[in-house]
Design a protein around this motif. Structure first.
Motif, PDB file in Angstrom:
ATOM      1  N   TYR A  91       0.821  -1.204   0.000  1.00 55.79           N
ATOM      2  CA  TYR A  91       0.000   0.000   0.000  1.00 55.79           C
ATOM      3  C   TYR A  91       0.863   1.265   0.000  1.00 55.79           C
ATOM      4  N   PHE A 293      -7.562  -0.655  -4.346  1.00 55.36           N
ATOM      5  CA  PHE A 293      -7.534  -1.338  -3.050  1.00 55.36           C
ATOM      6  C   PHE A 293      -7.224  -2.831  -3.212  1.00 55.36           C
ATOM      7  N   MET A 306      -2.678   7.009   6.776  1.00 55.11           N
ATOM      8  CA  MET A 306      -4.031   6.525   6.954  1.00 55.11           C
ATOM      9  C   MET A 306      -4.364   6.305   8.434  1.00 55.11           C
ATOM     10  N   PHE A 310      -8.076   2.045   8.978  1.00 57.85           N
ATOM     11  CA  PHE A 310      -7.694   1.723   7.593  1.00 57.85           C
ATOM     12  C   PHE A 310      -6.530   0.729   7.579  1.00 57.85           C
ATOM     13  N   SER A 313      -7.132  -2.975   7.871  1.00 60.14           N
ATOM     14  CA  SER A 313      -7.629  -3.729   6.710  1.00 60.14           C
ATOM     15  C   SER A 313      -6.501  -4.272   5.854  1.00 60.14           C
ATOM     16  N   GLN A 329     -13.532  -4.018   6.954  1.00 60.57           N
ATOM     17  CA  GLN A 329     -13.816  -2.612   6.597  1.00 60.57           C
ATOM     18  C   GLN A 329     -14.406  -2.547   5.193  1.00 60.57           C
ATOM     19  N   LYS A 334     -13.231   2.967   3.197  1.00 59.04           N
ATOM     20  CA  LYS A 334     -11.877   3.191   2.677  1.00 59.04           C
ATOM     21  C   LYS A 334     -11.878   4.272   1.601  1.00 59.04           C
ATOM     22  N   HIS A 337     -12.499   7.775   3.218  1.00 59.85           N
ATOM     23  CA  HIS A 337     -11.370   8.154   4.059  1.00 59.85           C
ATOM     24  C   HIS A 337     -10.159   8.532   3.197  1.00 59.85           C
ATOM     25  N   LEU A 338      -9.857   7.737   2.188  1.00 58.24           N
ATOM     26  CA  LEU A 338      -8.700   8.016   1.336  1.00 58.24           C
ATOM     27  C   LEU A 338      -8.862   9.350   0.615  1.00 58.24           C
TER      28      LEU A 338
END
Length: 576
Positions: A91, A293, A306, A310, A313, A329, A334, A337-338
């Motif tokens: 990520y 994702f 994050m 988050f 996850s 989640q 996600k 929030h992102l």
């Protein structure tokens, strides 16, 4: 009746009326127009040949010496790392939506790209086993297709091959876009998707609602807009321009259809079209984040940006995926929030840079050129310097500024003509009566007659010009606002900005200039060879601009003296 058919019918009616008025002046407007049509019409073979030529030129400008330099250039540092992290599933965080980065990752996977190279710093040498050219090829090929798309767009509007070839070659020889297209970065994808949006938006207006082609072209145009926004959110300005375009279509169409039922049908038509645009945009935008994702299930460098929820996850790469302490989640949590973190991070950027520039400097090319890469080399005992600068073709940028100015003037004159339309018609008839009353005057008053005739001819041409603006009003306004609204995001934000942020506006500016140039040819130049000569002169100047700044586009060796010769304006130099 489609909007295109209504536009043509209205145009014919106005033109026939104007021809009757002009007949009494000795100025045969119908013959004048027919001469133009004969001079600008070409055989399908010639049209295809020009299309192929501009396409080949565009590919050559972007693919020539693509593997050079064999070092990391500017933001390849970032996008190379992003590609590696996609391949590893780790990520990461970036302030822009993921579509272009996903495309680069897809190309890297198809080319079996080795993600072990770290892209640690600018000018880091690429090892022989790293197929970096494959990654550079993706934006280069996509960017090469922009020129033929613009050729088709200008032809679709109804312009001649002169305007179409000019638009295509302006974008083909645009040095700043060439530089952006030859690196592992994403701006080429943005401009390509925007060009598709414009082309198929115009095509969609030429078919009756709810036919197969109407659905197809509306969907493709919507997909182009969605992909643009999924590369950079600044493309939302083009979405606003598209909305203005649709509103104008509704208003102009309703004015040509007096019955209430036709107006209701129009509202229904554009409500459905808006649903297609919004639905397609949302679907593609969300799909990009879904795959983003899915491809990044493991902990990585982006964790620190994050929230704790988050990060729960994500999984440890060397272990089996672990269950979240708060439950699985959902995608929506996600996603929202992102995007919130992306926005906050974007707004929090307050650094300065010697190569930055402001939006108000771009239209007249007064902004600082951006030094992407440089290296000293020794050739035949001379110490020379290779540089790659992101800087535009000044001929193109200044022509675009002229085109936007002329478009603004044209819209102003059109507005004035609407306000004073009754006065215009009265004055026109007065000129005709005065001309007829002076048919039998003596020779000593010939000059007076000539003045009356000249006045009427100028007046008729003005009406001819205004009618053409009226016929293409929606498209002109769309191109104009596409240019303006692509600048607006960089007016509103306070973060550091660069010369290449002007590229979306430049795209609309090139289309605007090509359109107004073709219209001026149509009104004022009758002879085919004159049109060809003028167009070739402009194309030659644009080609010269590309070639003269070519060493800074492709990283060719230059002495300091020759480099200084290319710094035409003091503003192009860094703010050190």
């Amino acid at each position: 009746m489609t909007n295109e058919e209504q536009r043509k019918k209205k145009s014919v009616e106005k033109f026939e009326e104007l021809c009757k008025w002009s007949k009494n002046s000795g100025f045969d407007l119908k013959s004048y127009s027919q001469t133009h049509n004969e001079s600008t019409s070409v055989s399908p073979k010639i049209d295809l040949l020009l299309f192929l030529i501009v396409t080949l030129v565009s590919f050559y400008c972007r693919l020539w010496r693509l593997s050079e330099p064999s070092e990391v250039i500017f933001d390849e540092v970032h996008f190379g790392k992003f590609t590696n992290w996609y391949l590893k599933g780790e990520y990461f965080f970036d302030i822009h939506p993921p579509l272009a980065k996903l495309i680069l990752a897809m190309v890297a996977r198809a080319c079996s790209f080795d993600p072990t190279f770290g892209f640690d710093s600018i000018s880091a040498e690429y090892p022989s086993n790293i197929n970096y050219t494959c990654l550079r090829m993706a934006p280069s090929i996509v960017s090469s297709l922009i020129a033929p798309v613009l050729y088709l767009t200008i032809r679709e509007i109804g312009c001649s091959v002169y305007g179409a070839a000019l638009a295509a070659l302006m974008i083909a020889f645009e040095n700043s876009l060439i530089v952006e297209s030859r690196m592992i970065v994403t701006d080429a994808f943005l401009i390509f998707f925007l060009s598709l949006t414009v082309l198929f938006l115009i095509k969609s207006t030429k078919y009756k609602p709810f036919t197969t082609r109407w659905y197809l072209f509306t969907a493709v145009s919507s997909a182009g807009l969605a992909c643009s926004i999924s590369v950079k959110l600044t493309a939302l300005g083009v979405g606003a321009a598209l909305a203005i375009f649709q509103i104008l279509i509704v208003l102009s169409s309703s004015s040509r259809n007096a019955t209430q039922s036709s107006f209701i049908d129009l509202i229904k038509h554009y409500a459905i079209k808006a649903s297609i645009v919004i639905g397609t945009t949302v679907a593609i935008f969300l799909a990009c984040y879904y795959f983003h994702f899915e491809l990044l299930p493991y902990h990585g460098t982006g964790d620190v940006f994050m929230s704790h929820q988050f990060r729960l996850s994500l999984s440890d790469k060397d272990n089996a995926p672990r269950q979240s302490q708060i439950g699985v989640q959902t995608f929506w949590e996600k996603f929202f929030h992102l995007n919130q973190v992306m926005h906050n991070s974007n707004m929090a950027i307050n650094t300065t840079h010697p190569y930055s520039s402001k939006w108000y400097q771009w239209p007249l090319f007064m902004g600082t050129a951006v030094n992407y890469w440089d290296k000293w080399v020794s050739i035949d005992g001379d110490n020379l310097r290779k540089r790659i600068y992101c800087m535009g073709n000044p001929i193109t940028w200044w022509l675009v500024a002229l085109g936007i100015f002329l478009i603004a003037i044209s819209l102003f004159l059109f507005a004035v003509s609407i306000v004073f339309s009754r006065m215009r018609n009265v004055n026109l008839h007065e000129i005709i009566i005065l001309k007829n009353n002076n048919n039998n005057i003596r020779k000593k008053e010939n000059e007076k007659r000539k003045l009356i005739k000249k006045t009427f001819i100028s007046y008729t041409r003005f009406n001819y010009f205004i009618d053409h603006i009226d016929n293409y009003l929606e498209i002109i306004v769309f191109l104009f606002f596409g240019y303006i609204l692509s600048l607006i995001p960089f007016v509103l934000i306070t973060r550091v900005t660069w010369l290449y942020h002007y590229l979306p506006s430049l795209l609309f500016g090139i289309l605007s200039f090509s359109f107004i140039y073709d219209l001026l040819l149509k009104i004022f130049i009758k002879k085919k060879y004159f049109k060809l000569i003028i167009t070739m002169i402009i194309i030659s100047l644009i080609t010269f601009g590309w070639y003269f700044f070519r060493p800074l586009t492709y990283g060719l060796p230059l002495s300091n003296e020759n480099f200084q010769k290319r710094m035409w304006l003091e503003n192009w130099r860094p703010n050190k």
